[in-house]
Design an enzyme around this catalytic site. Structure first.
Site, PDB file in Angstrom:
ATOM      1  N   ASP A 102      17.589   0.378  67.354  1.00  0.00           N
ATOM      2  CA  ASP A 102      18.722  -0.205  66.860  1.00  0.00           C
ATOM      3  C   ASP A 102      18.265  -1.278  65.789  1.00  0.00           C
ATOM      4  O   ASP A 102      17.899  -0.804  64.568  1.00  0.00           O
ATOM      5  CB  ASP A 102      19.047  -1.156  68.208  1.00  0.00           C
ATOM      6  CG  ASP A 102      20.556  -1.923  67.891  1.00  0.00           C
ATOM      7  OD1 ASP A 102      21.571  -1.265  67.862  1.00  0.00           O
ATOM      8  OD2 ASP A 102      20.402  -3.038  67.663  1.00  0.00           O
ATOM      9  N   HIS A 302      23.229   4.656  73.778  1.00  0.00           N
ATOM     10  CA  HIS A 302      22.498   3.846  72.800  1.00  0.00           C
ATOM     11  C   HIS A 302      21.131   3.421  73.308  1.00  0.00           C
ATOM     12  O   HIS A 302      20.266   3.194  72.416  1.00  0.00           O
ATOM     13  CB  HIS A 302      23.377   2.781  72.577  1.00  0.00           C
ATOM     14  CG  HIS A 302      22.739   1.875  71.218  1.00  0.00           C
ATOM     15  ND1 HIS A 302      22.685   2.240  70.152  1.00  0.00           N
ATOM     16  CD2 HIS A 302      22.170   0.659  71.493  1.00  0.00           C
ATOM     17  CE1 HIS A 302      22.121   1.386  69.397  1.00  0.00           C
ATOM     18  NE2 HIS A 302      22.022   0.408  69.998  1.00  0.00           N
TER      19      HIS A 302
END
Length: 323
Positions: A102, A302
């Site tokens: 991320d 994610h």
């Protein structure tokens, strides 16, 4: 598996909380994203140590046990890269392999770009390398694209309004974190999926009913994140987003520059980042010529290194052993 230990190191004017495993071998620094902690790497640290690496994961600037400054402009990506450079040096090393997820992936890519003498290889998860392109400031571009498509307010744009989003998130931190970790729906729970776009007057994170945690995180593990963000809030972590335009302005010397070191990219097939960064993912080989692999883990979302720890560890260790 090797035990995870905890330490502190003074670097770049801050006191960093570190999670470590392994005392010898090549140094691997793991950089977490938003809203996470060094604890996000709890499955990777012991595996790296068992494979002969010295693995270190800091609570990044403004997160968890690493208190950061209040000022927005102290969170540019160049200061974030400087933190990792200083941590490597404080650990008595001259080079390292950098891994990021991320926002940590953005830091890892940038570190490999501007300090290839120190960071000899890079593994990024979820966020592909996005070379600097000439044009409008990124936030203006996001506003224009979402307005043209009628998508509502993109979460990165909402994050620019200092005080607004952190106030929403901090009303009920447990609820917020359940929305964040559980909102990327597992199979069969598509109705629970939350959007990265908010309609006018709606909260950014919508969670209509309390939901069970995803299978990949236990209540005990989840409590580590909740406790950290209850203690420190979200303001400093969101400051990272408030430097996106500043990062673009400061990175002009590296416009269209390529990553020269060996690289690996890992993502989940259900990661929503692929919805707005898919073009960058498809173009990775153009700007990362020594890309050793682009691994898509089927069914993962994610939070890939937590959701699919075994698959991520296999890919990461295969890459590292092949260097």
């Amino acid at each position: 598996m090797s035990e995870i230990k905890h330490a502190r190191v003074e670097a770049n004017g801050l006191s960093f909380a570190l999670s470590t495993a392994g005392d010898a071998g090549p140094l691997v620094v793991l950089c977490h994203g938003f809203p996470e902690l060094a604890y996000s790497w709890r499955h990777q640290l012991p595996a790296l140590a068992a494979a002969g690496f010295r693995a270190v994961a800091p609570d990044m600037r403004g997160y968890g046990g690493t208190r950061g400054p209040n000022s927005v402009d102290r969170y540019s990506v160049f200061e974030l890269v400087g933190d990792i450079v200083a941590i490597v040096q404080a650990l008595g090393e001259r080079e390292a392999i950098i891994v990021g997820h991320d926002w940590g992936a953005a830091v890892a890519w940038q570190a490999a770009l501007i300090r290839p003498d120190m960071f000899k290889a890079v593994c990024a998860m979820s966020v592909p390398f996005q070379p600097r392109r000439p044009g409008k400031l990124p936030i203006d571009s996001y506003r224009k694209i979402t307005a043209e498509k009628g998508l509502g307010e993109f979460y990165i744009v909402a994050f620019q309004d200092e005080g607004r989003v952190e106030a929403e998130f901090e009303v009920d931190v447990e609820r917020t974190m359940r929305a964040v970790f559980g909102g990327i729906a597992e199979e069969g729970r598509e109705a629970d999926r939350w959007s990265l776009y908010a309609k006018p007057g709606e909260p950014l994170l919508q969670l209509h009913n309390p939901r069970p945690l995803p299978a990949w995180i236990s209540e005990r593990e989840f409590a580590v994140f909740v406790d950290a963000f209850r203690a420190n809030g979200f303001r400093r972590p969101i400051h990272w987003y408030r430097n996106i335009d500043r990062n673009w302005l400061l990175s002009a010397p590296w416009q269209d520059a390529s990553i020269g070191v060996p690289a690996l990219f890992i993502t989940g097939s259900r990661d929503p980042v692929r919805g707005f960064a898919g073009a960058a993912e498809r173009a990775l080989a153009e700007f990362v010529p020594d890309l050793r692999g682009s691994v898509v883990i089927e069914g993962a979302g994610h939070w890939v290194q937590q959701e699919a720890a075994a698959e991520v560890n296999e890919a990461l260790l295969g890459f590292l052993k092949g260097l």
